[in-house]
Design an enzyme around this catalytic site. Structure first.
Site, short mmCIF file in Angstrom:
data_model
loop_
_atom_site.label_atom_id
_atom_site.label_comp_id
_atom_site.label_asym_id
_atom_site.label_seq_id
_atom_site.Cartn_x
_atom_site.Cartn_y
_atom_site.Cartn_z
N ASP A 168 35.58 38.37 45.57
CA ASP A 168 35.12 38.88 45.14
C ASP A 168 35.54 40.22 44.31
O ASP A 168 36.91 39.18 43.82
CB ASP A 168 34.85 40.15 46.65
CG ASP A 168 34.28 40.98 46.82
OD1 ASP A 168 33.41 41.36 46.00
OD2 ASP A 168 34.31 41.80 47.20
N ASN B 186 23.73 37.32 49.40
CA ASN B 186 23.50 37.92 48.24
C ASN B 186 21.90 37.49 47.75
O ASN B 186 21.80 37.84 46.28
CB ASN B 186 24.20 36.32 47.61
CG ASN B 186 25.15 36.63 47.89
OD1 ASN B 186 26.39 36.04 47.70
ND2 ASN B 186 26.00 38.35 47.68
#
Ligand code: FPP
Length: 241
Positions: free
Chosen positions: A19, A67
């Protein structure tokens, strides 16, 4: 070949939630995809660092079922990055004895990408060094739902008795069925969340949340985290005795 995995007593299977690519790019006034490209270079570095760190299995979260909600530009850019990454690295994986697998639901991925994924899995199927698993369009709840669907089909077909379903049964239907459970799960960029990653498999894993943004995550930091694995248990043991 550099593919021999050291036996260090450390984690055999490390899973990483990569991330912070977006924030890394933003800090440089660059588009988010610039961060994803920098992130892809780190993937290479961490895969290479596995053997000397005793890590036999590395599983990385590249694209989640959530996503797709990102902008069309970012999603298309990521898909193109995955296509390029796989076709570019494929031969190198073989050279470095890395066996590649993918987990997640492939149905929604484009045909070209799916073809490259199949090709990479096939081409590296004889490799005996690091086992690299890339989670693409992966979500743990989605994986469990798909596994349950397969299990239910086996019950309906008379191949499985519902009375025989126990803790050992479901993992055989998960995307990860050939992999051991992760020992250590790392998440970068300061967020202390699991975000639907390997929920079933990480029931007994140790977690490390580090502030470093993924494009800054180095082999050195990876080594530090892997080396301190189990330290918490050992300290606890010390207090107890
Ligand atoms: C999360 O950062 C990262 C992703 C959604 C993509 C991960 C992809 C890579 C590291 C690219 C390369 C991977 C492979 C397998 C080639 P973010 O965009 O959510 O960062 P932010 O939280 O700072 O916005």
């Amino acid at each position: 070949m550099g593919s021999e995995t050291k036996n260090t007593g450390g984690p055999r299977h490390v899973a990483i939630i990569m991330d912070g690519n977006g924030r890394w790019a933003q800090a440089r006034n660059r588009p988010r995809l610039f961060g994803h490209h920098a992130g892809a270079r780190r993937v290479r570095e961490i895969v290479e660092a596995c053997p000397e760190n005793g890590v036999k299995y590395l599983t990385i979260f590249a694209f989640s079922t959530e996503n797709w909600k990102r902008t069309q530009i970012e999603v298309a850019g990521l898909m193109s990055l995955f296509r390029r990454y796989i076709s570019k690295e494929m031969k190198d994986f073989v050279k470095r004895n890395v066996r590649v697998r993918f987990i997640g639901d492939r149905v929604r991925l484009d045909e070209k990408l799916r073809g490259l994924m199949d090709e990479a899995e096939e081409l590296t199927s004889h490799c005996t060094g690091t086992n690299l698993t890339i989670a693409l369009n992966y979500g743990a709840r989605d994986e469990v739902a798909r596994a349950t669907q397969r299990l239910a089909r086996d019950v309906a077909a008379g191949k499985l008795d519902p009375e025989d379903v126990d803790e050992e049964t479901l993992p055989k239907y998960l995307d990860t069925r050939v992999l051991p459970d992760p020992d250590l799960v790392i998440r970068t960029s300061g967020e202390a969340r699991i975000s639907n990653f390997l929920l079933w498999q990480s029931a007994y894993a140790e977690y490390e949340f580090v502030d470093t943004l993924w494009p800054d995550f180095s082999a050195e930091e990876f080594h530090k985290l892997v080396s301190s694995y189990g330290g918490r248990e050992r300290r606890f043991g010390g207090v107890q005795s």
